[in-house]
Enzyme design. Structure first.
Site, short mmCIF file in Angstrom:
data_model
loop_
_atom_site.label_atom_id
_atom_site.label_comp_id
_atom_site.label_asym_id
_atom_site.label_seq_id
_atom_site.Cartn_x
_atom_site.Cartn_y
_atom_site.Cartn_z
N ASN A 107 -2.99 -14.02 -2.69
CA ASN A 107 -3.58 -13.21 -1.84
C ASN A 107 -5.24 -13.30 -1.88
O ASN A 107 -5.70 -12.81 -2.87
CB ASN A 107 -3.23 -11.75 -1.92
CG ASN A 107 -4.04 -10.78 -1.20
OD1 ASN A 107 -4.56 -11.33 -0.12
ND2 ASN A 107 -3.89 -9.51 -1.45
N LYS A 164 -7.44 -12.18 -0.06
CA LYS A 164 -8.29 -10.86 0.34
C LYS A 164 -9.25 -11.37 1.37
O LYS A 164 -9.36 -12.41 1.90
CB LYS A 164 -8.85 -9.95 -0.81
CG LYS A 164 -7.60 -9.63 -1.62
CD LYS A 164 -7.85 -8.62 -2.82
CE LYS A 164 -7.09 -8.49 -3.77
NZ LYS A 164 -6.80 -7.28 -4.52
N HIS A 173 0.20 -4.00 1.72
CA HIS A 173 -0.71 -4.15 0.49
C HIS A 173 -1.19 -2.70 0.46
O HIS A 173 -1.61 -1.97 1.40
CB HIS A 173 -1.80 -4.96 0.65
CG HIS A 173 -2.38 -5.45 -0.58
ND1 HIS A 173 -3.35 -4.90 -1.04
CD2 HIS A 173 -2.21 -6.42 -1.34
CE1 HIS A 173 -3.85 -5.23 -2.11
NE2 HIS A 173 -3.01 -6.34 -2.26
N GLU A 231 -4.29 -2.01 -0.74
CA GLU A 231 -5.57 -1.63 -0.08
C GLU A 231 -5.35 -1.34 1.28
O GLU A 231 -6.36 -0.46 1.75
CB GLU A 231 -6.30 -3.06 -0.09
CG GLU A 231 -6.78 -3.31 -1.59
CD GLU A 231 -6.99 -4.75 -2.21
OE1 GLU A 231 -7.06 -5.55 -1.36
OE2 GLU A 231 -7.05 -4.95 -3.36
N GLU A 249 3.88 -3.78 -7.04
CA GLU A 249 2.35 -3.66 -7.27
C GLU A 249 1.67 -2.39 -7.73
O GLU A 249 1.31 -1.63 -6.59
CB GLU A 249 1.44 -4.52 -6.16
CG GLU A 249 1.68 -5.92 -5.67
CD GLU A 249 0.42 -6.68 -5.11
OE1 GLU A 249 0.20 -7.75 -5.81
OE2 GLU A 249 -0.20 -6.15 -4.04
N GLY A 267 -6.61 -5.45 -9.44
CA GLY A 267 -7.99 -5.74 -9.63
C GLY A 267 -8.48 -5.16 -10.50
O GLY A 267 -9.91 -5.00 -10.69
N SER A 327 -3.26 -7.81 -11.61
CA SER A 327 -3.98 -8.67 -12.66
C SER A 327 -3.14 -9.57 -13.14
O SER A 327 -3.16 -9.56 -14.50
CB SER A 327 -4.49 -7.50 -13.68
OG SER A 327 -5.52 -6.49 -12.94
C1 PEP Z 1 -3.36 -8.15 -5.04
O1 PEP Z 1 -4.29 -7.94 -4.35
O2 PEP Z 1 -2.16 -8.20 -4.47
C2 PEP Z 1 -3.41 -8.17 -6.38
C3 PEP Z 1 -2.48 -8.24 -7.26
O3 PEP Z 1 -4.75 -8.46 -6.93
P1 PEP Z 1 -5.10 -8.87 -8.55
O4 PEP Z 1 -4.20 -10.14 -9.06
O5 PEP Z 1 -6.57 -9.10 -8.48
O6 PEP Z 1 -4.87 -7.62 -9.43
#
Ligand code: PEP
Length: 254
Positions: free
Chosen positions: A10, A12, A94, A96, A166, A172, A212
């Site tokens: 992803n 973003k 997601h 965000e 997640e 992040g 992460s």
């Molecule tokens: C994500 O945006 O779905 C995500 C898991 O980000 P990150 O790997 O940067 O934590």
């Protein structure tokens, strides 16, 4: 039925179109294990030209979101009808979008349902905030998100759905869930899917971990019985490291 691991990147709201196409070309040229599905989810502006870069590579293309109507007075939204037939996946729910933009469980459901009517594949993201985890509400939150997202979805369409667990506090932040903790929630999600659709569908549905994921921690996460790959944010912008995450999913077919 076997679950083939999937690693989805992803991106973003990162990269210009030329930068994104260069990164995609790097992925196409690299050696990849044949037993792992790979998907790239760039910004909307990149999708159409990236389709040409990815053509014939086996790397799937995905959108980071989609709207719940096909057409109309919805300024700025992207119709699933426009993506159908050439874009493989859409991501819905997601964190965000849920937390920065106020997207509700019901809206996530509507997006999922509409995407499926257009034969798109959907990655449905769920996960608890730090506050929810610390108050002991993790499973209650994740169950609710799963129940509402998949309410009324036809069991046959589940073959085109993937769930991504997640935890919001891990996205992040560099703070990855331990493999045991991620497994516990992914297992709970599978049990919930079994309640909704039966054991066979639940056993065939891929559940990803996201939050992460790095080249260092991916193998331990993907070794867990109910984790069928990853949804990768930050690291997916670094093709070499992303490919190491992909390699870590090799051999985990279940
Ligand atoms: C994500 O945006 O779905 C995500 C898991 O980000 P990150 O790997 O940067 O934590």
């Amino acid at each position: 039925m076997q679950r083939v691991p999937l690693v989805a990147g992803n991106w973003k709201m990162n990269t210009t179109v030329p930068e994104g196409l260069d990164k995609a070309a790097e992925l196409v040229q690299a050696q990849r294990p044949e037993d792992v599905e790979v998907a790239v989810l760039p910004p909307f502006t990149h999708l159409w030209p990236m389709r040409d870069v990815l053509r014939g590579s086996g790397i799937a293309l995905g959108a980071q979101d989609v709207f719940w109507e096909d057409a109309g007075a919805f300024t700025g939204e992207v119709s699933p009808a426009w993506l159908s037939g050439w874009c493989d996946h859409v991501l819905v729910g997601h964190s965000e979008r849920r937390h920065l933009l106020g997207e509700t469980d019901e809206q996530v459901h509507r997006k999922l349902a509409r995407a499926l009517t257009h034969r798109l594949r959907a990655i449905v993201a769920v996960g608890e905030t730090l506050e929810e985890r610390e108050s002991g509400a993790t499973l209650e939150v994740v169950h609710r998100q799963v129940d509402v997202a998949f309410a009324g979805i036809d069991a046959g369409a589940m073959a085109r759905c993937v769930v991504a667990y997640e935890p919001v506090w891990a996205i992040g932040t560099g703070r990855t869930a331990t493999p045991e903790l991620a497994q516990e929630v992914c297992h709970a999600i599978r049990l919930r899917l079994a309640r909704l659709f039966g054991d066979e569908v639940a056993g065939a549905t891929r559940i990803l971990y996201g939050g992460s994921v790095t080249a260092e921690n991916a193998a331990d996460l993907f070794a867990q019985a109910d984790i069928d790959g990853g949804l990768v944010g930050g690291v997916s912008l670094k093709p070499a490291e992303f490919l190491q995450v992909v390699a870590a999913a090799s051999g985990v077919r279940r």
